[in-house]
Write an enzyme that holds these catalytic residues in place. Structure first.
Site, PDB file in Angstrom:
ATOM      1  N   ASP A  51       0.831  -0.941   0.181  1.00 46.07           N
ATOM      2  CA  ASP A  51       0.115  -0.114   0.063  1.00 46.07           C
ATOM      3  C   ASP A  51       0.753   1.230   0.021  1.00 46.07           C
ATOM      4  OD1 ASP A  51      -2.773   1.324   0.664  1.00 46.07           O
ATOM      5  OD2 ASP A  51      -1.372   2.051   2.429  1.00 46.07           O
ATOM      6  N   TYR A  56       3.018   9.745   0.057  1.00 43.69           N
ATOM      7  CA  TYR A  56       3.922   9.148   0.809  1.00 43.69           C
ATOM      8  C   TYR A  56       5.044   9.754   0.146  1.00 43.69           C
ATOM      9  CZ  TYR A  56       0.319   6.408   2.856  1.00 43.69           C
ATOM     10  OH  TYR A  56      -1.098   5.868   3.391  1.00 43.69           O
ATOM     11  N   LYS A  81      -2.728   5.956  -4.139  1.00 43.17           N
ATOM     12  CA  LYS A  81      -3.868   6.722  -3.819  1.00 43.17           C
ATOM     13  C   LYS A  81      -3.584   8.354  -4.530  1.00 43.17           C
ATOM     14  CE  LYS A  81      -3.862   4.780   0.748  1.00 43.17           C
ATOM     15  NZ  LYS A  81      -2.591   4.537   1.238  1.00 43.17           N
ATOM     16  N   HIS A 114      -7.645   9.460  -1.999  1.00 35.59           N
ATOM     17  CA  HIS A 114      -6.928   9.220  -0.514  1.00 35.59           C
ATOM     18  C   HIS A 114      -7.879   9.835   0.615  1.00 35.59           C
ATOM     19  CE1 HIS A 114      -2.638   9.074   1.319  1.00 35.59           C
ATOM     20  NE2 HIS A 114      -3.655   8.661   2.259  1.00 35.59           N
TER      21      HIS A 114
HETATM   22  N1  LIG Z   1      -5.495   6.007   3.673  1.00 34.62           N
HETATM   23  C1  LIG Z   1      -5.086   6.690   4.676  1.00 34.62           C
HETATM   24  O1  LIG Z   1      -5.438   7.709   4.901  1.00 34.62           O
HETATM   25  C2  LIG Z   1      -3.616   6.097   5.671  1.00 34.62           C
HETATM   26  C3  LIG Z   1      -3.700   6.905   6.860  1.00 34.62           C
HETATM   27  C4  LIG Z   1      -2.443   6.388   7.822  1.00 34.62           C
HETATM   28  C5  LIG Z   1      -1.781   5.148   7.142  1.00 34.62           C
HETATM   29  N2  LIG Z   1      -2.295   4.485   5.928  1.00 34.62           N
HETATM   30  C6  LIG Z   1      -1.517   3.234   5.473  1.00 34.62           C
HETATM   31  O2  LIG Z   1      -1.728   2.293   6.318  1.00 34.62           O
HETATM   32  C7  LIG Z   1      -0.467   1.650   6.771  1.00 34.62           C
HETATM   33  C8  LIG Z   1      -0.250   1.238   8.443  1.00 34.62           C
HETATM   34  O3  LIG Z   1      -0.663   2.443   9.244  1.00 34.62           O
HETATM   35  P1  LIG Z   1       0.490   3.372  10.170  1.00 34.62           P
HETATM   36  O4  LIG Z   1       1.862   2.910   9.267  1.00 34.62           O
HETATM   37  O5  LIG Z   1      -0.040   4.488  10.399  1.00 34.62           O
HETATM   38  O6  LIG Z   1       0.491   2.328  11.232  1.00 34.62           O
HETATM   39  P2  LIG Z   1       0.417   0.849  12.017  1.00 34.62           P
HETATM   40  O7  LIG Z   1       0.738  -0.210  11.003  1.00 34.62           O
HETATM   41  O8  LIG Z   1      -0.684   0.809  12.767  1.00 34.62           O
HETATM   42  O9  LIG Z   1       1.633   0.841  12.772  1.00 34.62           O
HETATM   43  C9  LIG Z   1       3.055   0.934  12.711  1.00 34.62           C
HETATM   44  C10 LIG Z   1       3.650   1.219  14.081  1.00 34.62           C
HETATM   45  O10 LIG Z   1       3.692  -0.043  14.769  1.00 34.62           O
HETATM   46  C11 LIG Z   1       4.768  -0.674  14.847  1.00 34.62           C
HETATM   47  N3  LIG Z   1       4.831  -2.145  14.710  1.00 34.62           N
HETATM   48  C12 LIG Z   1       4.214  -2.749  13.748  1.00 34.62           C
HETATM   49  N4  LIG Z   1       4.229  -3.984  13.895  1.00 34.62           N
HETATM   50  C13 LIG Z   1       4.650  -4.300  15.216  1.00 34.62           C
HETATM   51  C14 LIG Z   1       4.715  -5.300  16.240  1.00 34.62           C
HETATM   52  N5  LIG Z   1       4.600  -6.451  15.903  1.00 34.62           N
HETATM   53  N6  LIG Z   1       4.993  -5.363  17.422  1.00 34.62           N
HETATM   54  C15 LIG Z   1       5.174  -3.973  17.938  1.00 34.62           C
HETATM   55  N7  LIG Z   1       5.259  -2.878  17.299  1.00 34.62           N
HETATM   56  C16 LIG Z   1       5.030  -2.889  15.899  1.00 34.62           C
HETATM   57  C17 LIG Z   1       5.738  -0.119  13.955  1.00 34.62           C
HETATM   58  O11 LIG Z   1       7.156   0.042  14.241  1.00 34.62           O
HETATM   59  P3  LIG Z   1       8.445  -0.585  13.492  1.00 34.62           P
HETATM   60  O12 LIG Z   1       8.254  -0.291  12.278  1.00 34.62           O
HETATM   61  O13 LIG Z   1       9.616  -0.285  14.460  1.00 34.62           O
HETATM   62  O14 LIG Z   1       8.158  -2.091  13.763  1.00 34.62           O
HETATM   63  C18 LIG Z   1       5.367   1.428  13.447  1.00 34.62           C
HETATM   64  O15 LIG Z   1       5.693   2.383  14.566  1.00 34.62           O
HETATM   65  C19 LIG Z   1       0.546   2.940   6.506  1.00 34.62           C
HETATM   66  O16 LIG Z   1       1.861   2.499   6.339  1.00 34.62           O
HETATM   67  C20 LIG Z   1      -0.188   3.249   5.018  1.00 34.62           C
HETATM   68  O17 LIG Z   1       0.281   2.533   4.128  1.00 34.62           O
HETATM   69  C21 LIG Z   1      -3.156   5.071   5.319  1.00 34.62           C
END
Ligand SMILES: NC(=O)c1ccc[n+]([C@@H]2O[C@H](COP(=O)([O-])OP(=O)(O)OC[C@H]3O[C@@H](n4cnc5c(N)ncnc54)[C@H](OP(=O)(O)O)[C@@H]3O)[C@@H](O)[C@H]2O)c1
Length: 284
Positions: A51, A56, A81, A114
């Site tokens: 994704d 980004y 997006k 988005h």
């Molecule tokens: N459409 C939208 O508006 C929108 C908005 C936000 C995000 N997104 C998408 O959603 C994806 C995921 O969301 P996100 O990146 O915001 O947050 P997330 O996936 O909920 O959380 C990522 C965080 O969690 C940590 N983490 C991941 N796996 C872990 C585990 N097993 N144990 C402990 N910590 C863990 C990561 O640290 P480490 O990297 O150090 O493991 C990072 O700090 C984004 O990358 C993006 O592609 C879309």
């Protein structure tokens, strides 16, 4: 290359006949050479869906990781997006083409709007561009992100076409029961962004911890399993190879109905990670 974990990941059927891997890899903040390495590692560890988004500023890194991997294009599910500044019809179509050039791809499996940016109010025009991009073969499936029922209903009313995916914020402190039911009733697959609450307090929640101990799993695994059992797809991001593997190892256990309900009851009125309410929040 971990083919085993890739094979264990179920697919969700989309209304247009295509299939979405239920677990994908989030790439927000993964950029440059380090980003390419991390994304390539995720592919090696068994992720097949990636994704990304124009905003980004890493479509180049995602494309480079894809080219470096030995995976065939047909094995992958790549989504990006459209940003708010390109909702105007012709600009939207051009931006999709630019996304493809940046990634050095011929087509996307999925392209999303988005944010609806309802105050600007051009998302119907952007949607018409996605409909046409699908017709032209630039994208296989079209969807949206952060769209509320009112926005989805308007797309259907004005274009006759509903998205097949709505990617929304979803984690135990913001569990979106109404949006999930709306999506289900309309044949829209919900994809959870920040499925781990971007590593906020939810990763220390005592109730989830108790359930994790009972299943001999980690808290993130319980959270991601809960989301998949609600029928959602998830796109956790991790820069660590062991956490990437952990987040993909979700289908060798199952939560009971009571455990699912207990986690759903953690929902909070102000549970959003960043206070981004799509009814008023705008992002360009
Ligand atoms: N459409 C939208 O508006 C929108 C908005 C936000 C995000 N997104 C998408 O959603 C994806 C995921 O969301 P996100 O990146 O915001 O947050 P997330 O996936 O909920 O959380 C990522 C965080 O969690 C940590 N983490 C991941 N796996 C872990 C585990 N097993 N144990 C402990 N910590 C863990 C990561 O640290 P480490 O990297 O150090 O493991 C990072 O700090 C984004 O990358 C993006 O592609 C879309």
């Amino acid at each position: 290359m971990n083919y085993e974990l890739a094979k264990q990941t179920p697919f969700l059927e989309l209304r247009d006949g295509n299939r979405l891997p239920q677990v994908g890899f989030g790439t927000y903040k993964l950029r440059g050479a380090a980003g390419v390495n991390t994304i390539q590692q995720a592919l090696n560890n068994g992720y097949r869906a990636l994704d990304t988004a124009v905003n980004y500023e890493n479509e180049g890194s995602v494309g480079a990781a894809i080219r470096r991997s030995s995976l065939a294009r047909e094995e992958l599910f790549i989504s990006s997006k459209l940003p708010g500044r390109h909702h105007q019809y012709q600009e939207a179509l051009t931006e999709i083409q630019e996304s493809l050039y940046r990634m050095q791809l011929d087509y996307f499996e999925l392209y999303l709007i988005h944010w609806p940016n309802p105050l600007k109010d051009q998302y119907v025009e952007a949607w018409q561009a996605l409909i046409d991009a699908q017709r032209f073969g630039l994208v296989r499936s079209i969807g949206v992100s952060n769209f509320l029922p009112e926005h989805l209903q308007r797309l259907e009313k004005e274009t006759g076409v509903l998205p097949v995916v709505d990617q929304i914020e979803l984690h135990p402190y913001w569990s979106q029961p109404k949006q999930l039911s709306f999506d289900r009733e309309h044949g829209i697959v919900t994809q959870a962004w920040s499925p781990l609450g971007r590593a906020n307090a939810v990763l220390k929640d005592p109730l989830i911890k108790k359930i994790a101990v009972a299943h001999n799993k980690t808290i993130p695994q319980i959270i991601l399993r809960w989301e998949t059992q609600l029928g959602a797809a998830v796109i956790p991001k991790s820069s660590s190879t062991s956490r990437q593997i952990q987040n993909l190892t979700l289908f060798d256990f199952e939560l009971s109905a009571a455990e699912v309900t207990a986690i759903s009851s953690l929902d909070k009125d102000n549970g959003r990670t960043n206070n981004q309410n799509p009814a008023v929040y705008q992002e360009f």
